[in-house]
Design an enzyme around this catalytic site. Structure first.
Site, PDB file in Angstrom:
ATOM      1  N   HIS B  58      28.489  18.318   3.567  1.00 51.88           N
ATOM      2  CA  HIS B  58      27.379  17.400   3.838  1.00 51.88           C
ATOM      3  C   HIS B  58      26.085  18.166   3.662  1.00 51.88           C
ATOM      4  O   HIS B  58      25.749  19.019   4.471  1.00 51.88           O
ATOM      5  CB  HIS B  58      27.491  16.834   5.254  1.00 51.88           C
ATOM      6  CG  HIS B  58      26.303  16.002   5.626  1.00 51.88           C
ATOM      7  ND1 HIS B  58      25.991  14.834   4.974  1.00 51.88           N
ATOM      8  CD2 HIS B  58      25.320  16.188   6.541  1.00 51.88           C
ATOM      9  CE1 HIS B  58      24.882  14.332   5.489  1.00 51.88           C
ATOM     10  NE2 HIS B  58      24.451  15.130   6.439  1.00 51.88           N
ATOM     11  N   ASP B 182      26.392  10.765   8.249  1.00 53.78           N
ATOM     12  CA  ASP B 182      25.492  11.407   9.222  1.00 53.78           C
ATOM     13  C   ASP B 182      24.401  10.511   9.794  1.00 53.78           C
ATOM     14  O   ASP B 182      23.956  10.751  10.910  1.00 53.78           O
ATOM     15  CB  ASP B 182      24.866  12.647   8.568  1.00 53.78           C
ATOM     16  CG  ASP B 182      24.168  13.556   9.567  1.00 53.78           C
ATOM     17  OD1 ASP B 182      24.553  13.525  10.758  1.00 53.78           O
ATOM     18  OD2 ASP B 182      23.258  14.304   9.177  1.00 53.78           O
TER      19      ASP B 182
END
Lengths: 982, 982
Positions: B58, B182
């Site tokens: 990420h 996220d």
């Protein structure tokens, strides 16, 4: 180099055929000769400054994590480090660009990795090695400590690592450069060994900051080290280079995942394009470095501890650095940057054909600042240091008995055993954060556990071998805790026998003390002759130390004798209703004495007063770092007392005395945590001081360092002597260094040196020699005085990375560690002192192994055995006898005297190898270099010219086809023998 | 998918040929059809629990470091992260084992990496993509924030990222799964957009902890989200999966270099062999996870923030995990572990052919614990949020003028310009730590710098285009600081002209305020007609804010009108000896009014009293985390006031009044750091509240969050409404969540929702709508009340990683930031309220761009221009007009009304594309999906069955060969037009 031929050897056996096949492969793949790998070095430019970038990783074989934790990358919460990934990553990245280079050092790790690789990966790595893209340097099992190791174990660990490389990669895998970038000071004996192992040069990173400053000014950071005063040059000459940044990259150029330096940002479309800045900074650094070295070549170590786990980060940026700096050549910049290795750099220095300053002393002690002397680790973890030393003794016994007992030693009556496990355990224990005592507590525990496990494996070998040699398969009991009077068998048995194996090549006399609960025993030797024995009460100190591990109330004391490389068996029987044991008297006698020594005590203080004039126990309180000069505290590495005057623990000692026909001893009690036995055996030439120290009290919140100080009337002129790694002795002078003008800033710590096996003081009349049972630190601060640090316990970390105070508590020892040890004192006229201390120290290093069998022995048991036809001459020490492969053994013979120290013994000695062994027939022999990875006659090293003195002739060796071999002072000769059991 | 054909298009031009070649290549390499990539999924076992391991990283497009710092791995002292190395490493590791899989998400990074690769590496990566070993998911330029972004900018950034993947990799590079692991809460409009972009499903990681607990029990962590109340299902239906561990690996299974979990130690010769332990722990976790999901497939995200920089660590251990767990199948364990991707996992869920619970609300607000509501970031960094919004307006203007001005826009009289730089800057600004305000200060500065730099590039395009369209190459001046009355040209010039470009497809009337130093001016419009203008004194608040950047004493105020997609030019001349400016009165009038609105003030307090009943300014003091319920402080992410009753800054306001024919305004002064202007322009349907807040005082050591609260007599029943990403409006109810029984623990923060462009309260009679100029947080805590948080300044970090308090100081603003903004209030009967607020909000989003030229204009200058043949109907918004390639433009038309909100406007509207533009001839058209990476008629998505309701028919689209296109409520249609300038 694969060993494929033996002189005087019958051809055709299976192992030989395999070996010859290996040679053929080798010849096809890589031409022989020392220049083999150097053809892979990148071209340099003679009219430019050539900057050799050396990508490397420094992988501690245990430190903050255990060696296996480091290998796998376990416990990354302690330290992020995983060697398996480093090797994975480096190999990948080397394959991406044939210009890239890497060096690898620690074979303990490489071996673990290698055996998990597929054969195709192994082939790939071989190719990289053959092409010089992956180069092994140093190549021992570990990078050994230099201050606290014994040469015997160092040679063994180097041999094991280099053998693996040799057998795996052939000549291209043979390191040409020794590489001790991290050890905390450098021993002359290490340099001597490296020379004899065939290394062309040696590089390291740490030296005294004043020494470096001087050498930078004089351009003497590269030098020729003449590392022996006895061996004929250039046998022990070693070119030595001091690296510019320790072993780190220059400031601002660390591109490892563990670093934060800015990467090269060369995409003009993105923020912060920094190529110009990087190039300018690099040129500035290179130019500054070139100013303090001699040639137009400089080296930069591009790596550090456990770096290159993600090698892409390094190489991607190094590729760019090389590209962009060299692009400036078009603009007239005379700098050429290249991927390189230490051997490629060394080759350029050699080609420069200059002369180099000659150094004959060593690099101890090491200080990295005025109050930061790394002299604490000479003593740190004294229990581990002793366990390592006794383990070496046990391993040599195991190795010898594996040879003498034949194949049945490894697989015999008691099952399968091996010496490899203990050899590996000993090899990792030589690491510079192992026996040095500078590791975390759990890692110290792991080293000890490995040694204990190795000894378990060896015990099977020893039991099998002794069963074969003696003809008795009775169960053999090992009592490893005799030093605290614990041995369940002797404590309970009414009849048992003791096998005393002597690993020395000379007969030995040895005092035996066994814990018993009877009051009277009879002891008979192998010939059935009665032996004088006495029973004495267990001392209070011993009872306190052993706690509830043993319950003996008495000790049975007698002296045994064992033949060279052999054993003798003694039988012990309890005498019912025998006489009471020797009682202790609560007052010191004025004198104890045997035929050699007389020792006088002061009846008022209880202290020893003659032999030396005065003996006492003292301590330093450790600095907590909180003082105006410096905030450096004492720690695992650093010794820094808070005062230059030691605190005297007690001016007087409470005493008890034991005196009988076997032993006379005075038991001194200075404090609840310091006691000592002054002991004289009937036949001993040395006085034994058995010290028991600990747990050091810390309720005053002060760390403590306990010393023993011998104050004498010997006129020392502030000079004393310490050994180097247990071999040659060097002279030390207070507040003085031979090669630079010392500005002394720590009057105690700055005068400490490592004592591996002995130290002495002398004048024209007397020499007092102290032989130690482990490595310790010591100094001579006052005229006539010699002090040795015995134990230390510290409450602060000394900020060198270990992150723990050296407190040594554990579940078993929550109150701190008690340590017991022995010092042997001999007092001789200087001209003959070595004749005493040389064999005495060897007896301490290779001490007899006692094993026990309960009850009566089988009547057919052979009670005595020697592996030698005869004892070797006093000057010759049998250093190594170990199985090499199925049909061959490795033998090392050593001349154990320096050229100047004995009229009698400092002479060449000749030995006939064929007549050496009693049970082994020697069918062939070849001489090897010291590390046994090259034929001696093929070991051709670079020759280097010192600034002073003419170039010595190359030493010529004897024709190895002659069985007679001559040893000159301090020479070690290594032979591969083809043998069979007679 | 490469776009290669247009309907009604002449063949044979150069770009077309290239495009067709691309198609052919595509056809050869990868068969078409949605199952293309899924053939690469590993086989699963129907009778076992299949565990899909999804290796992923990420990579925040800026957060603690800037996007370029993250790319290069610069500033690793802040956070170790280097995306260049991640992609290097992953590709290497994928090549080592064809079973391995990886997904990549953020095209902003991938693009940077790709352009630095060699063509052979690019070919290698293409192969990995074609074989499904490297899969792109999400694939936008960034992973946008969902709470504070506007749909216009989100669609743009997704389009840019997906276009790059499409043009680089063809259909195999087209992501099938949206992946917002996220962002801190999830907007319904995002789901709607993802559905219209053709994604088969959506996965995310964060949702309210109570919501997750309920869904785990009911096995509703996988569901069908119906994301529009206006679009015909399944147009906005999106299968949505909630990931089990956020986006992290299960506890104990993180093998990244940034983690400390134990590696798999499978060499029995080394310490701590742990294979059995690892397998058992894994089986336990898998079994627990399977218990809270519906199928015999579960997904585990094996990665996290910036992981896989050294992918070997992950893959080496994952290989072993798969091997050792699956080896247990032989022992009857029914678990099958495999490398997988979200699309492979989704395919298995689809094959399961189950029904899924239907959700129609959204996932705001997000709380990860009882006192941890992530509602602060709805307002954090209000200045950045406004700058991002105005930048979008400027970018759309830039895009439009690039099309309308033709090729000369990019390279014309004023040099080379481009819109790409600003498109990229806007794209990274959509990241969930960019416009969200949750980045470090230096990163916020970087986003702003990028936008400013992008605008510089766009100004050249705008100047070139306007020069081409107007025929005047006079220098064009941009005044970006008019909001604080700074514009050097107007402050000093005696004669200048103002070009007003209107990016809307409807004419606009707009108030202009220019800083001047004269007292009287004449203004004439494009036809030379005089325009009513007035000069008023610069307010004290503005003088304080602008400091020494400007020196104007007066403001010249007049209203302008501009045609659709076009401009009008106004000339301004100083009148010498003109009348004095409108003076201010130091007392509030009772009433200000225009033909639409009447606003009444309380003469005692100075506060607005009608339109709404009461208006005031209040603040919350932020919690410092030091209270008994929880130690959570307010921070960049989290809103947590220390009391549920706001502190009223002042009960009364000092006032000044300005009233003239153009504008009537009451200037209110509440405190040195809070002031407001209540302003009514002559022709406006909305009342403007211009607020100026800051620097927030912190001398009481309390962080502060300033709200404006409108208290009305509207009977709201604790219900209010907020928009989702600027489009559809959702109903909110106090202390209530539609899908679970809420236990409210934060009465204020737990009732805050994101307001992107508007919020309203209503009853049967009145609707008060507030249109905002940026994203803000707001709530309705009391009946009839609507509060909006304007500014916040905090003294504690809220422990979500950013590591800085949201203090917003800098060298320029050491005392803290002053922020100015506008709220537009409209009061309407509910049935017609949307007819006002929909166009009002669009005017706020796409506001006219004013540019200036000094002196007299060339007499041949074309003073007025419209790019449209006619204004579009009120329901239709021209969302996108941008150059696509040389001969084509991308057009998006949008129906901007929800199906229920307007009698007049919530009707289908039909537009004829060929008759749209005044200066562009449309030669061909093809309809695309919303993200312009697939032909609309080829967009075939998985169909999913909701638990309730019957399966809807697939919507059929109009034949795209027909020029007439119909837009239904809330529909956005995307077209590629082949055009030429007439």
């Amino acid at each position: 180099m694969i060993f494929g031929s033996f002189s005087n050897m019958a051809a055709g056996s299976q192992p030989l055929a395999v070996a010859l096949l290996s040679i053929l492969t080798g010849v096809l793949s890589f031409p022989l000769g020392q220049e083999t790998k150097h053809t892979s070095c990148h071209a340099t430019k003679p009219n430019m400054l050539n900057v050799h970038l050396v990508p490397h990783t420094h992988d501690d074989v245990g430190w903050l994590k255990t060696v296996d934790q480091y290998y796998y990358g376990d416990r990354n919460d302690i330290q992020h480090a995983g060697v398996q990934y480093i090797l994975d990553s480096v190999v990948d990245q080397l394959l991406k660009n044939p210009d890239r280079r890497f060096i690898y050092v620690e074979t303990a790790f490489f071996y673990r990795w290698w055996k998990q690789q597929s054969s195709s990966m192994q082939q790939t790595v071989k190719q990289l090695v053959n092409e010089g893209r992956l180069e092994f340097v140093n190549g021992g099992w570990c990078m050994s400590d230099e201050a606290t190791t014994h040469y015997s174990a160092v040679i063994d660990q180097m041999t094991m690592g280099l053998r693996f490389l040799n057998e795996t990669f052939g000549p291209c895998g043979r390191p040409r450069v020794a590489w001790h970038i991290d050890p905390f000071g450098h021993a002359r004996e290490h340099a001597s060994m490296f020379a004899q192992m065939g290394y062309d040069g040696f590089f390291f990173g740490r030296l005294d900051y004043q020494d470096r400053a001087r050498r930078m000014i004089d351009k003497e950071q590269e030098l020729l080290w003449r590392a022996s005063d006895s061996l004929t040059p250039p046998m022990a000459d070693l070119f030595t280079g001091i690296l510019p940044n320790g072993y780190n990259p220059p400031q601002g150029f660390c591109w490892d995942q563990s670093c934060d330096d800015p990467p090269i940002r060369d995409d003009p479309d993105l923020e912060d394009y920094n190529v110009d800045d990087v190039v300018n900074r690099f040129l500035t650094i290179a130019s500054a470095q070139a100013a303090v070295y001699k040639t137009n070549h400089i080296i930069m170590t591009m790596g550090s501890d456990f770096q290159y786990e993600n090698a892409n980060l390094w190489y991607k940026n190094l590729d760019k650095l090389i590209h962009y700096v060299n692009a400036q050549q078009a603009n007239g910049i005379k700098v050429n940057v290249l991927y390189s290795t230490p051997s490629c750099y060394l080759q350029e220095l050699h080609r420069a054909n200059l002369t180099w300053s000659l150094k004959t002393d060593d690099f101890f002690p090491y200080a990295d600042d005025a109050h930061d002397f790394w002299t604490g680790y000479f003593t740190s973890r004294p229990a581990l240091k002793r366990y390592e030393r006794i383990s070496n003794s046990n391993l040599q016994t195991c190795n010898q008995l594996e040879v003498l007992g034949g194949p049945v030693s490894r697989n015999g009556h008691f099952g399968e055993g091996d010496s490899q496990t203990m050899m590996k355990a000993m090899a990792v224990a030589q690491h510079h954060d192992a026996v040095s005592g500078t590791e975390k507590q759990h890692v110290a525990n792991d080293y000890a556990r490995r040694l204990a496990n190795g000894w378990q494996h060896c015990q099977v070998v020893v039991s099998n071998s002794l069963a074969a040699l003696s003809g008795s398969s009775a169960q053999r009991i090992y009592c490893d805790n005799l030093n605290i009077s614990v041995c369940p068998l002797t404590e309970s048995s009414k009849k048992f026998s003791v096998n005393v194996y002597n690993p020395l090549a000379r007969p030995v006399t040895w005092p035996v003390r066994l814990p018993v609960n009877g009051t009277a025993y009879t002891v008979s030797d192998a010939k059935g002759k009665a032996v004088d024995c006495q029973v004495v009460p267990v001392s209070r100190a011993t009872q306190e130390v052993r706690r509830n591990w043993g319950f003996a109330v008495n000790e049975l004391v007698f002296q045994v004798q064992a033949p060279p490389l052999g054993y003798s068996t003694y039988s012990v029987s309890l005498v019912k209703d025998g006489p009471p044991p020797t009682s202790t008297k609560h007052r010191a006698p004025t004198v104890i004495q045997n035929k050699f020594l007389q020792v006088t005590f002061n009846p008022d203080t209880g202290l020893l007063s003659s032999l030396s004039n005065l003996e006492t126990k003292q301590e330093y309180n450790a600095s907590d770092g909180n003082n105006s000069q410096s905030d450096q505290p004492s720690g695992a590495y650093i010794f820094r007392p808070n005062s230059s005057t030691p605190f005297i623990i007690s001016q007087t000692a409470k005493t008890e005395t034991v005196q009988n026909s076997v032993v006379q001893e005075v038991r001194q009690w200075f404090a609840p945590w310091v006691s000592q036995v002054v002991r004289l055996y009937a036949d001993s030439r040395a006085l034994e001081l058995e010290w028991t120290v600990g747990p050091l009290p810390i309720d005053d919140s002060l760390g403590k360092e306990v010393i023993t100080r011998l104050d004498t009337s010997i006129k020392t002129s502030e000079i004393f002597y310490t050994d180097s790694n247990g071999r040659e002795v060097l002279q030390r002078k207070k507040d003085f260094r031979p090669t630079w003008h010392l500005k002394q800033s720590e009057p105690i710590a700055g005068n400490y040196y490592p004592i591996n096996s002995r130290a002495f003081i002398k004048d024209d009349v007397d020499q007092l020699t102290v032989v130690t049972d482990r490595s310790q630190g010591g100094g001579s601060i006052h005229n006539g005085s010699l002090e040795i640090m015995l134990h230390r316990r510290l409450l602060y970390d000394d900020v060198r990375g270990v992150g723990e105070p050296l407190n040594e508590t554990s579940n078993i020892f929550p109150e701190g560690l008690v340590v017991r040890g022995r010092l042997l004192l001999s007092l001789d006229p200087p001209p003959t002192a070595a004749d005493t201390h040389r064999p005495l120290a060897q007896e301490m290093v290779l001490q007899p192994l006692l094993t026990f069998t309960d009850g009566n022995l089988n009547p057919h048991t052979q009670l005595e055995f020697s592996g030698l036809q005869a004892a070797l001459p006093p000057a010759v020490h049998l250093l190594t006898l170990t199985q090499w492969d199925k049909d061959s053994v490795l033998l090392r013979l050593e001349h154990q005297f320096q050229s100047w120290e004995s009229k009698v013994n400092s002479q060449p000695v000749t030995i006939n190898l064929q007549k050496l062994f009693s049970t082994l027939e020697v069918l062939g022999m070849s001489e090897l270099n010291l590390s046994a990875n090259q034929w001696k006659d093929e070991m051709i090293r670079f020759d280097w010219k010192p600034q002073t003195g003419k170039k010595p002739l190359l030493k010529t060796f004897e024709d190895p086809s002659v069985w007679e071999v001559t040893l000159r002072p301090m020479e070690i000769r290594t032979f591969l023998l083809r043998v069979s059991l007679r």
